[in-house]
Design a protein around this motif. Structure first.
Motif, PDB file in Angstrom:
ATOM      1  N   SER A  91       0.823  -1.199   0.000  1.00  0.00           N
ATOM      2  CA  SER A  91       0.000   0.000   0.000  1.00  0.00           C
ATOM      3  C   SER A  91       0.867   1.264   0.000  1.00  0.00           C
ATOM      4  O   SER A  91       0.628   2.190  -0.785  1.00  0.00           O
ATOM      5  CB  SER A  91      -0.927  -0.008   1.216  1.00  0.00           C
ATOM      6  N   GLU A  92       1.876   1.288   0.839  1.00  0.00           N
ATOM      7  CA  GLU A  92       2.766   2.452   0.903  1.00  0.00           C
ATOM      8  C   GLU A  92       3.535   2.640  -0.403  1.00  0.00           C
ATOM      9  O   GLU A  92       3.852   3.772  -0.771  1.00  0.00           O
ATOM     10  CB  GLU A  92       3.740   2.305   2.067  1.00  0.00           C
ATOM     11  N   TRP A  93       3.822   1.560  -1.080  1.00  0.00           N
ATOM     12  CA  TRP A  93       4.534   1.646  -2.359  1.00  0.00           C
ATOM     13  C   TRP A  93       3.636   2.161  -3.479  1.00  0.00           C
ATOM     14  O   TRP A  93       4.123   2.515  -4.544  1.00  0.00           O
ATOM     15  CB  TRP A  93       5.098   0.292  -2.751  1.00  0.00           C
ATOM     16  N   GLY A  94       2.323   2.166  -3.267  1.00  0.00           N
ATOM     17  CA  GLY A  94       1.406   2.678  -4.277  1.00  0.00           C
ATOM     18  C   GLY A  94       0.579   1.620  -4.979  1.00  0.00           C
ATOM     19  O   GLY A  94      -0.156   1.930  -5.914  1.00  0.00           O
ATOM     20  N   ILE A  95       0.664   0.366  -4.549  1.00  0.00           N
ATOM     21  CA  ILE A  95      -0.155  -0.689  -5.148  1.00  0.00           C
ATOM     22  C   ILE A  95      -1.603  -0.435  -4.753  1.00  0.00           C
ATOM     23  O   ILE A  95      -1.916  -0.273  -3.570  1.00  0.00           O
ATOM     24  CB  ILE A  95       0.290  -2.092  -4.669  1.00  0.00           C
ATOM     25  N   THR A  96      -2.496  -0.394  -5.730  1.00  0.00           N
ATOM     26  CA  THR A  96      -3.910  -0.123  -5.451  1.00  0.00           C
ATOM     27  C   THR A  96      -4.811  -1.320  -5.756  1.00  0.00           C
ATOM     28  O   THR A  96      -5.904  -1.414  -5.213  1.00  0.00           O
ATOM     29  CB  THR A  96      -4.401   1.094  -6.258  1.00  0.00           C
ATOM     30  N   VAL A  97      -4.356  -2.218  -6.643  1.00  0.00           N
ATOM     31  CA  VAL A  97      -5.137  -3.404  -7.006  1.00  0.00           C
ATOM     32  C   VAL A  97      -4.197  -4.603  -7.036  1.00  0.00           C
ATOM     33  O   VAL A  97      -3.117  -4.536  -7.634  1.00  0.00           O
ATOM     34  CB  VAL A  97      -5.814  -3.249  -8.389  1.00  0.00           C
ATOM     35  N   ALA A  98      -4.630  -5.701  -6.390  1.00  0.00           N
ATOM     36  CA  ALA A  98      -3.825  -6.927  -6.374  1.00  0.00           C
ATOM     37  C   ALA A  98      -4.638  -8.088  -6.935  1.00  0.00           C
ATOM     38  O   ALA A  98      -5.793  -8.279  -6.573  1.00  0.00           O
ATOM     39  CB  ALA A  98      -3.375  -7.243  -4.956  1.00  0.00           C
ATOM     40  N   ASN A  99      -4.018  -8.841  -7.810  1.00  0.00           N
ATOM     41  CA  ASN A  99      -4.577 -10.086  -8.311  1.00  0.00           C
ATOM     42  C   ASN A  99      -4.049 -11.219  -7.444  1.00  0.00           C
ATOM     43  O   ASN A  99      -2.875 -11.241  -7.090  1.00  0.00           O
ATOM     44  CB  ASN A  99      -4.136 -10.317  -9.765  1.00  0.00           C
ATOM     45  N   VAL A 100      -4.927 -12.157  -7.096  1.00  0.00           N
ATOM     46  CA  VAL A 100      -4.486 -13.326  -6.339  1.00  0.00           C
ATOM     47  C   VAL A 100      -4.854 -14.639  -7.041  1.00  0.00           C
ATOM     48  O   VAL A 100      -4.666 -15.714  -6.475  1.00  0.00           O
ATOM     49  CB  VAL A 100      -5.039 -13.315  -4.891  1.00  0.00           C
ATOM     50  N   ALA A 101      -5.372 -14.557  -8.266  1.00  0.00           N
ATOM     51  CA  ALA A 101      -5.710 -15.769  -9.022  1.00  0.00           C
ATOM     52  C   ALA A 101      -4.437 -16.270  -9.683  1.00  0.00           C
ATOM     53  O   ALA A 101      -4.106 -15.893 -10.797  1.00  0.00           O
ATOM     54  CB  ALA A 101      -6.785 -15.467 -10.065  1.00  0.00           C
ATOM     55  N   ASN A 102      -3.713 -17.086  -8.950  1.00  0.00           N
ATOM     56  CA  ASN A 102      -2.464 -17.631  -9.490  1.00  0.00           C
ATOM     57  C   ASN A 102      -2.197 -19.006  -8.894  1.00  0.00           C
ATOM     58  O   ASN A 102      -2.927 -19.468  -8.030  1.00  0.00           O
ATOM     59  CB  ASN A 102      -1.292 -16.659  -9.258  1.00  0.00           C
ATOM     60  N   ASN A 103      -1.138 -19.625  -9.351  1.00  0.00           N
ATOM     61  CA  ASN A 103      -0.858 -21.007  -8.974  1.00  0.00           C
ATOM     62  C   ASN A 103      -0.277 -21.169  -7.568  1.00  0.00           C
ATOM     63  O   ASN A 103      -0.102 -22.292  -7.114  1.00  0.00           O
ATOM     64  CB  ASN A 103       0.082 -21.654 -10.003  1.00  0.00           C
ATOM     65  N   HIS A 104      -0.006 -20.098  -6.838  1.00  0.00           N
ATOM     66  CA  HIS A 104       0.584 -20.250  -5.510  1.00  0.00           C
ATOM     67  C   HIS A 104      -0.303 -19.776  -4.364  1.00  0.00           C
ATOM     68  O   HIS A 104       0.038 -20.012  -3.203  1.00  0.00           O
ATOM     69  CB  HIS A 104       1.921 -19.504  -5.439  1.00  0.00           C
ATOM     70  N   ILE A 105      -1.408 -19.135  -4.649  1.00  0.00           N
ATOM     71  CA  ILE A 105      -2.202 -18.535  -3.582  1.00  0.00           C
ATOM     72  C   ILE A 105      -2.739 -19.580  -2.599  1.00  0.00           C
ATOM     73  O   ILE A 105      -2.937 -19.283  -1.422  1.00  0.00           O
ATOM     74  CB  ILE A 105      -3.346 -17.644  -4.143  1.00  0.00           C
ATOM     75  N   LEU A 106      -2.954 -20.805  -3.029  1.00  0.00           N
ATOM     76  CA  LEU A 106      -3.481 -21.833  -2.136  1.00  0.00           C
ATOM     77  C   LEU A 106      -2.405 -22.753  -1.569  1.00  0.00           C
ATOM     78  O   LEU A 106      -2.720 -23.780  -0.967  1.00  0.00           O
ATOM     79  CB  LEU A 106      -4.568 -22.645  -2.855  1.00  0.00           C
ATOM     80  N   GLU A 107      -1.139 -22.374  -1.722  1.00  0.00           N
ATOM     81  CA  GLU A 107      -0.023 -23.199  -1.214  1.00  0.00           C
ATOM     82  C   GLU A 107      -0.142 -23.515   0.267  1.00  0.00           C
ATOM     83  O   GLU A 107       0.305 -24.566   0.712  1.00  0.00           O
ATOM     84  CB  GLU A 107       1.321 -22.496  -1.446  1.00  0.00           C
ATOM     85  N   GLN A 108      -0.715 -22.605   1.034  1.00  0.00           N
ATOM     86  CA  GLN A 108      -0.821 -22.800   2.484  1.00  0.00           C
ATOM     87  C   GLN A 108      -2.259 -23.003   2.940  1.00  0.00           C
ATOM     88  O   GLN A 108      -2.575 -22.832   4.110  1.00  0.00           O
ATOM     89  CB  GLN A 108      -0.184 -21.609   3.216  1.00  0.00           C
ATOM     90  N   GLY A 109      -3.129 -23.337   2.008  1.00  0.00           N
ATOM     91  CA  GLY A 109      -4.520 -23.633   2.342  1.00  0.00           C
ATOM     92  C   GLY A 109      -5.445 -22.457   2.096  1.00  0.00           C
ATOM     93  O   GLY A 109      -5.023 -21.309   2.003  1.00  0.00           O
ATOM     94  N   VAL A 110      -6.736 -22.766   2.013  1.00  0.00           N
ATOM     95  CA  VAL A 110      -7.731 -21.751   1.670  1.00  0.00           C
ATOM     96  C   VAL A 110      -7.895 -20.721   2.790  1.00  0.00           C
ATOM     97  O   VAL A 110      -8.118 -19.541   2.514  1.00  0.00           O
ATOM     98  CB  VAL A 110      -9.078 -22.401   1.260  1.00  0.00           C
ATOM     99  N   ASN A 111      -7.783 -21.114   4.052  1.00  0.00           N
ATOM    100  CA  ASN A 111      -7.938 -20.148   5.144  1.00  0.00           C
ATOM    101  C   ASN A 111      -6.850 -19.081   5.108  1.00  0.00           C
ATOM    102  O   ASN A 111      -7.130 -17.892   5.301  1.00  0.00           O
ATOM    103  CB  ASN A 111      -7.951 -20.853   6.498  1.00  0.00           C
ATOM    104  N   ALA A 112      -5.620 -19.488   4.857  1.00  0.00           N
ATOM    105  CA  ALA A 112      -4.524 -18.520   4.754  1.00  0.00           C
ATOM    106  C   ALA A 112      -4.707 -17.635   3.525  1.00  0.00           C
ATOM    107  O   ALA A 112      -4.393 -16.441   3.553  1.00  0.00           O
ATOM    108  CB  ALA A 112      -3.182 -19.234   4.711  1.00  0.00           C
TER     109      ALA A 112
END
Length: 163
Positions: A91-112
């Motif tokens: 956020s401080e760097w200026g990121i305003t939109v993040a995509n999380v549909a990728n092959n690693h987002i569920l590496e640590q489970g759906v709750n994480a």
């Protein structure tokens, strides 16, 4: 977001993978370790200037940003896991939109993964790619943004297939 009151104009920056974790081969010496050491000064000031002058800065978060289900001392549990406080850096760097549909987002489970989405949103970052209801069910969610009189939608798909 840039507030130059430039009606009819919009500047979008798109960044590739923001890998804010250590990988197996860089355990305790990768990006997450560097972020712990350098904090928000990790990125080059010229890159930050570019991000911050854009109306929208989009990135792909290529890891989870959560402590949920973290097993201290487990290399596997450290893999593809960034700290929740790294969301503040984005956020401080200026990121305003993040995509999380990728092959690693569920590496640590759906709750994480769900917790990562909430952590990003709590820092004011819009999230796409987490499925309908931000719960990683199949489907897509659109982020609708209006900047300088221009409306855009950013869509990422989360296609989870039951085993």
């Amino acid at each position: 977001m840039n507030n130059d009151n430039r009606m009819g104009e919009i500047t979008i920056s798109a960044v590739g993978d923001m890998m804010l974790s250590d990988a197996f081969y860089r355990h305790q010496s990768g990006v997450a370790s560097s972020l712990k050491k350098y904090g928000d000064t990790f990125l080059d000031p010229e890159i930050l200037k570019l991000f911050r002058k854009s109306d929208i800065t989009f990135c792909n978060v290529e890891c989870i940003l959560s402590d949920l289900d973290h097993k201290v001392g487990s290399v596997r549990s450290e893999y593809m896991r960034g700290q929740p406080e790294f969301c503040k850096y984005l956020s401080e760097w200026g990121i305003t939109v993040a995509n999380v549909a990728n092959n690693h987002i569920l590496e640590q489970g759906v709750n994480a993964a769900i917790n990562s989405v909430h952590n990003l949103q709590n820092e004011g970052i819009a999230v796409t790619g987490s499925g309908v209801g931000d719960d990683f069910s199949s489907g897509f969610n659109a982020i609708n943004i209006e900047e300088n009189g221009i409306k855009i939608a950013i869509i990422s798909a989360c296609l989870i297939k039951d085993p």
